[in-house]
Motif scaffolding. Structure first.
Motif, PDB file in Angstrom:
ATOM      1  N   ILE A   1       0.691  -1.250   0.055  1.00 34.45           N
ATOM      2  CA  ILE A   1       0.122   0.208  -0.091  1.00 34.45           C
ATOM      3  C   ILE A   1       1.076   1.463   0.084  1.00 34.45           C
ATOM      4  CG2 ILE A   1      -1.887   1.167   1.312  1.00 34.45           C
ATOM      5  CD1 ILE A   1      -2.661  -1.433   2.354  1.00 34.45           C
ATOM      6  N   GLY A   2       0.712   2.092  -1.030  1.00 31.45           N
ATOM      7  CA  GLY A   2       1.427   3.294  -0.997  1.00 31.45           C
ATOM      8  C   GLY A   2       0.513   4.486  -0.655  1.00 31.45           C
ATOM      9  N   GLU A   3       0.923   5.553  -1.024  1.00 30.71           N
ATOM     10  CA  GLU A   3       0.155   7.029  -0.876  1.00 30.71           C
ATOM     11  C   GLU A   3      -0.954   7.106  -1.542  1.00 30.71           C
ATOM     12  OE1 GLU A   3       2.413  10.340   1.085  1.00 30.71           O
ATOM     13  OE2 GLU A   3       1.848  11.240  -0.861  1.00 30.71           O
ATOM     14  N   GLY A   4      -0.572   7.881  -2.953  1.00 27.40           N
ATOM     15  CA  GLY A   4      -1.570   7.896  -3.773  1.00 27.40           C
ATOM     16  C   GLY A   4      -0.988   8.273  -5.270  1.00 27.40           C
ATOM     17  N   PRO A   5      -1.531   8.273  -6.097  1.00 29.67           N
ATOM     18  CA  PRO A   5      -1.061   8.342  -7.777  1.00 29.67           C
ATOM     19  C   PRO A   5      -0.419   9.592  -7.883  1.00 29.67           C
ATOM     20  CG  PRO A   5      -3.507   7.693  -7.566  1.00 29.67           C
ATOM     21  CD  PRO A   5      -3.049   8.183  -6.002  1.00 29.67           C
ATOM     22  N   GLY A   6       0.506   9.707  -8.687  1.00 30.07           N
ATOM     23  CA  GLY A   6       1.431  10.726  -9.107  1.00 30.07           C
ATOM     24  C   GLY A   6       0.843  10.978 -10.551  1.00 30.07           C
ATOM     25  N   ALA A   7       1.663  11.748 -11.317  1.00 29.16           N
ATOM     26  CA  ALA A   7       1.319  12.238 -12.714  1.00 29.16           C
ATOM     27  C   ALA A   7       1.191  10.951 -13.592  1.00 29.16           C
ATOM     28  CB  ALA A   7       2.106  13.255 -13.380  1.00 29.16           C
ATOM     29  N   ASN A   8       2.287  10.195 -13.532  1.00 24.41           N
ATOM     30  CA  ASN A   8       2.180   9.029 -14.438  1.00 24.41           C
ATOM     31  C   ASN A   8       1.289   7.992 -14.261  1.00 24.41           C
ATOM     32  OD1 ASN A   8       4.811   9.400 -15.847  1.00 24.41           O
ATOM     33  ND2 ASN A   8       5.641   9.442 -13.793  1.00 24.41           N
ATOM     34  N   GLU A   9       0.756   7.848 -12.894  1.00 27.29           N
ATOM     35  CA  GLU A   9      -0.211   6.938 -12.538  1.00 27.29           C
ATOM     36  C   GLU A   9      -1.466   7.379 -13.159  1.00 27.29           C
ATOM     37  OE1 GLU A   9       2.337   7.814 -10.435  1.00 27.29           O
ATOM     38  OE2 GLU A   9       3.454   6.125 -10.460  1.00 27.29           O
ATOM     39  N   ASP A  10      -1.641   8.667 -12.645  1.00 29.21           N
ATOM     40  CA  ASP A  10      -2.907   9.391 -13.060  1.00 29.21           C
ATOM     41  C   ASP A  10      -3.178   9.195 -14.844  1.00 29.21           C
ATOM     42  OD1 ASP A  10      -5.149  11.250 -12.555  1.00 29.21           O
ATOM     43  OD2 ASP A  10      -4.077  12.390 -14.033  1.00 29.21           O
TER      44      ASP A  10
ATOM     45  N   LEU B   1      -2.832   3.247 -13.074  1.00 28.22           N
ATOM     46  CA  LEU B   1      -2.214   2.197 -12.472  1.00 28.22           C
ATOM     47  C   LEU B   1      -1.255   2.485 -11.607  1.00 28.22           C
ATOM     48  CD1 LEU B   1      -1.291  -0.314 -15.609  1.00 28.22           C
ATOM     49  CD2 LEU B   1      -2.749  -0.771 -13.521  1.00 28.22           C
ATOM     50  N   PRO B   2      -1.094   1.863 -10.110  1.00 26.74           N
ATOM     51  CA  PRO B   2      -0.268   2.637  -9.238  1.00 26.74           C
ATOM     52  C   PRO B   2       1.376   2.137  -9.596  1.00 26.74           C
ATOM     53  CG  PRO B   2      -1.294   0.466  -8.606  1.00 26.74           C
ATOM     54  CD  PRO B   2      -1.750   0.856  -9.795  1.00 26.74           C
ATOM     55  N   PHE B   3       2.086   3.037  -8.925  1.00 18.80           N
ATOM     56  CA  PHE B   3       3.490   2.930  -9.047  1.00 18.80           C
ATOM     57  C   PHE B   3       4.140   2.635 -10.572  1.00 18.80           C
ATOM     58  CE2 PHE B   3       2.860   2.181  -4.602  1.00 18.80           C
ATOM     59  CZ  PHE B   3       3.818   3.067  -3.968  1.00 18.80           C
ATOM     60  N   VAL B   4       3.831   3.458 -11.459  1.00 15.96           N
ATOM     61  CA  VAL B   4       4.294   3.046 -12.676  1.00 15.96           C
ATOM     62  C   VAL B   4       5.428   4.273 -13.082  1.00 15.96           C
ATOM     63  CG1 VAL B   4       2.404   2.066 -13.803  1.00 15.96           C
ATOM     64  CG2 VAL B   4       2.474   4.530 -13.809  1.00 15.96           C
TER      65      VAL B   4
ATOM     66  N   THR C   1      -1.969  -1.272  -4.171  1.00 14.94           N
ATOM     67  CA  THR C   1      -2.755  -0.356  -4.277  1.00 14.94           C
ATOM     68  C   THR C   1      -2.213   0.904  -3.432  1.00 14.94           C
ATOM     69  OG1 THR C   1      -5.260   0.420  -3.949  1.00 14.94           O
ATOM     70  CG2 THR C   1      -4.081  -1.046  -2.305  1.00 14.94           C
ATOM     71  N   ASN C   2      -3.014   2.065  -3.174  1.00 17.86           N
ATOM     72  CA  ASN C   2      -2.918   3.166  -2.612  1.00 17.86           C
ATOM     73  C   ASN C   2      -3.877   3.486  -1.437  1.00 17.86           C
ATOM     74  OD1 ASN C   2      -0.233   4.359  -4.003  1.00 17.86           O
ATOM     75  ND2 ASN C   2      -1.553   4.509  -5.754  1.00 17.86           N
ATOM     76  N   VAL C   3      -3.592   4.369  -0.589  1.00 19.68           N
ATOM     77  CA  VAL C   3      -4.407   5.009   0.326  1.00 19.68           C
ATOM     78  C   VAL C   3      -5.479   5.750  -0.348  1.00 19.68           C
ATOM     79  CG1 VAL C   3      -4.739   6.383   2.393  1.00 19.68           C
ATOM     80  CG2 VAL C   3      -2.598   5.038   2.180  1.00 19.68           C
TER      81      VAL C   3
ATOM     82  N   PHE D   1      10.361   2.627   4.037  1.00 18.54           N
ATOM     83  CA  PHE D   1      10.265   3.797   3.383  1.00 18.54           C
ATOM     84  C   PHE D   1       9.745   3.680   2.044  1.00 18.54           C
ATOM     85  CE2 PHE D   1      14.261   4.290   6.028  1.00 18.54           C
ATOM     86  CZ  PHE D   1      13.841   5.507   6.907  1.00 18.54           C
ATOM     87  N   HIS D   2       9.027   4.724   1.640  1.00 21.76           N
ATOM     88  CA  HIS D   2       8.489   4.946   0.265  1.00 21.76           C
ATOM     89  C   HIS D   2       9.620   5.021  -0.816  1.00 21.76           C
ATOM     90  CE1 HIS D   2       5.938   6.690  -2.907  1.00 21.76           C
ATOM     91  NE2 HIS D   2       4.994   6.058  -2.532  1.00 21.76           N
ATOM     92  N   PRO D   3       9.495   4.313  -1.836  1.00 24.57           N
ATOM     93  CA  PRO D   3      10.563   4.406  -2.848  1.00 24.57           C
ATOM     94  C   PRO D   3      10.723   5.953  -3.175  1.00 24.57           C
ATOM     95  CG  PRO D   3       8.494   2.880  -3.688  1.00 24.57           C
ATOM     96  CD  PRO D   3       8.507   3.510  -2.229  1.00 24.57           C
TER      97      PRO D   3
HETATM   98  N1  URA Z   1       3.432   7.025  -5.150  1.00 23.91           N
HETATM   99  C1  URA Z   1       2.590   6.236  -4.420  1.00 23.91           C
HETATM  100  O1  URA Z   1       2.455   6.329  -3.290  1.00 23.91           O
HETATM  101  N2  URA Z   1       1.731   5.600  -5.223  1.00 23.91           N
HETATM  102  C2  URA Z   1       1.788   5.443  -6.665  1.00 23.91           C
HETATM  103  O2  URA Z   1       1.039   4.869  -7.211  1.00 23.91           O
HETATM  104  C3  URA Z   1       2.738   6.099  -7.288  1.00 23.91           C
HETATM  105  C4  URA Z   1       3.581   6.930  -6.555  1.00 23.91           C
END
Ligand code: URA
Length: 238
Positions: A84-93, A97-100, A124-126, A202-204
């Motif tokens: 579980i990550g935080e939330g989508p960024g520009a690429n994900e938006d 898809l998460p973490f792309v 997934t993300n929060v 830690f978050h990547p």
């Molecule tokens: N950071 C996040 O926490 N989630 C993503 O999907 C992308 C970057």
């Protein structure tokens, strides 16, 4: 058979039924039992689709109103390992898809280091919509999405959760601790009566900014590798 023996026998059967002992004698029952225990893939997929639909019906949310796409999840919905990550960024938006993006590429490398990949974990993300300017989701936003995230977890039924970063940690562990204090320790989280071994790391995206912290991240990853082994979790190879 005498009436007495008959009565005794029917009491015994009743008792065996009560304690599920009949499963030992009856093959069909065992199969039926298993089916009840393990949600079939299509049930999981249906529940996930319903959840995604519910999220798309959220009203009055700035994140949703500003985002171009919902970012629901990636990976294997049958996996026992959820990230579980935080939330989508520009690429994900853009991709839905998460973490792309860059952080996602680093996440892939981290997973690879312990022989995991997107086909054997679930990500997934929060929050499911991109916060404008990549800001952190506010407390109100996290609170709004948390019931959906908990539902998400209860559909996937993971045995292990990896929380990446403080937003995911604070949401799931319901604390306001700092990540440097909490990372690398196992916490038992109960969601829908299921106990889930949960670890924070830690978050990547943070590791991209602070590469000297990768050594701690590696320690955490090794703990996950060991836990997978100890819990005897089967990892699908591809
Ligand atoms: N950071 C996040 O926490 N989630 C993503 O999907 C992308 C970057």
């Amino acid at each position: 058979m005498s009436k007495k023996i008959n009565t005794k026998l029917s009491k015994l059967i009743k008792y065996y039924n009560l304690i599920n002992y009949n499963l030992v004698f009856n093959n069909k029952e065992i199969i039926r039992y298993k089916k009840k225990e393990l949600a079939s893939e299509s049930t999981i997929e249906k529940s996930l689709n319903n959840l995604s639909q519910e999220i798309s019906e959220i009203r009055g949310c700035k994140l949703k109103d500003n985002a171009s796409k919902q970012v629901f999840s990636d990976g294997n919905s049958k996996s026992k390992i959820m990230i579980i990550g935080e939330g989508p960024g520009a690429n994900e938006d853009k991709e839905g898809l998460p973490f792309v993006g860059r952080a996602g590429q680093l996440l892939d490398k981290m997973l690879d280091a312990i022989n995991l990949n997107r086909s054997n974990v679930y990500i997934t993300n929060v929050v499911n919509y991109r916060p404008p300017e990549n800001r952190k989701p506010t407390d109100v936003e996290v609170k709004r999405y948390l019931p959906f995230l908990k539902k998400h977890i209860s559909i996937i039924r993971p045995k292990i959760i990896l929380l990446l970063g403080s937003t995911a940690m604070n949401a799931i562990l319901e604390n306001s601790d700092v990540i440097s204090k909490m990372r690398g320790k196992w916490h038992e989280v109960i969601i829908e009566k299921s106990k889930i071994f949960t670890i924070v790391s830690f978050h990547p995206a943070y590791l991209l900014r602070q590469p000297d912290q990768k050594k701690f991240s590696w320690e955490d990853l090794k703990k996950i590798r060991d836990k997978i082994k100890n819990l005897n979790i089967k990892i699908e190879k591809n």
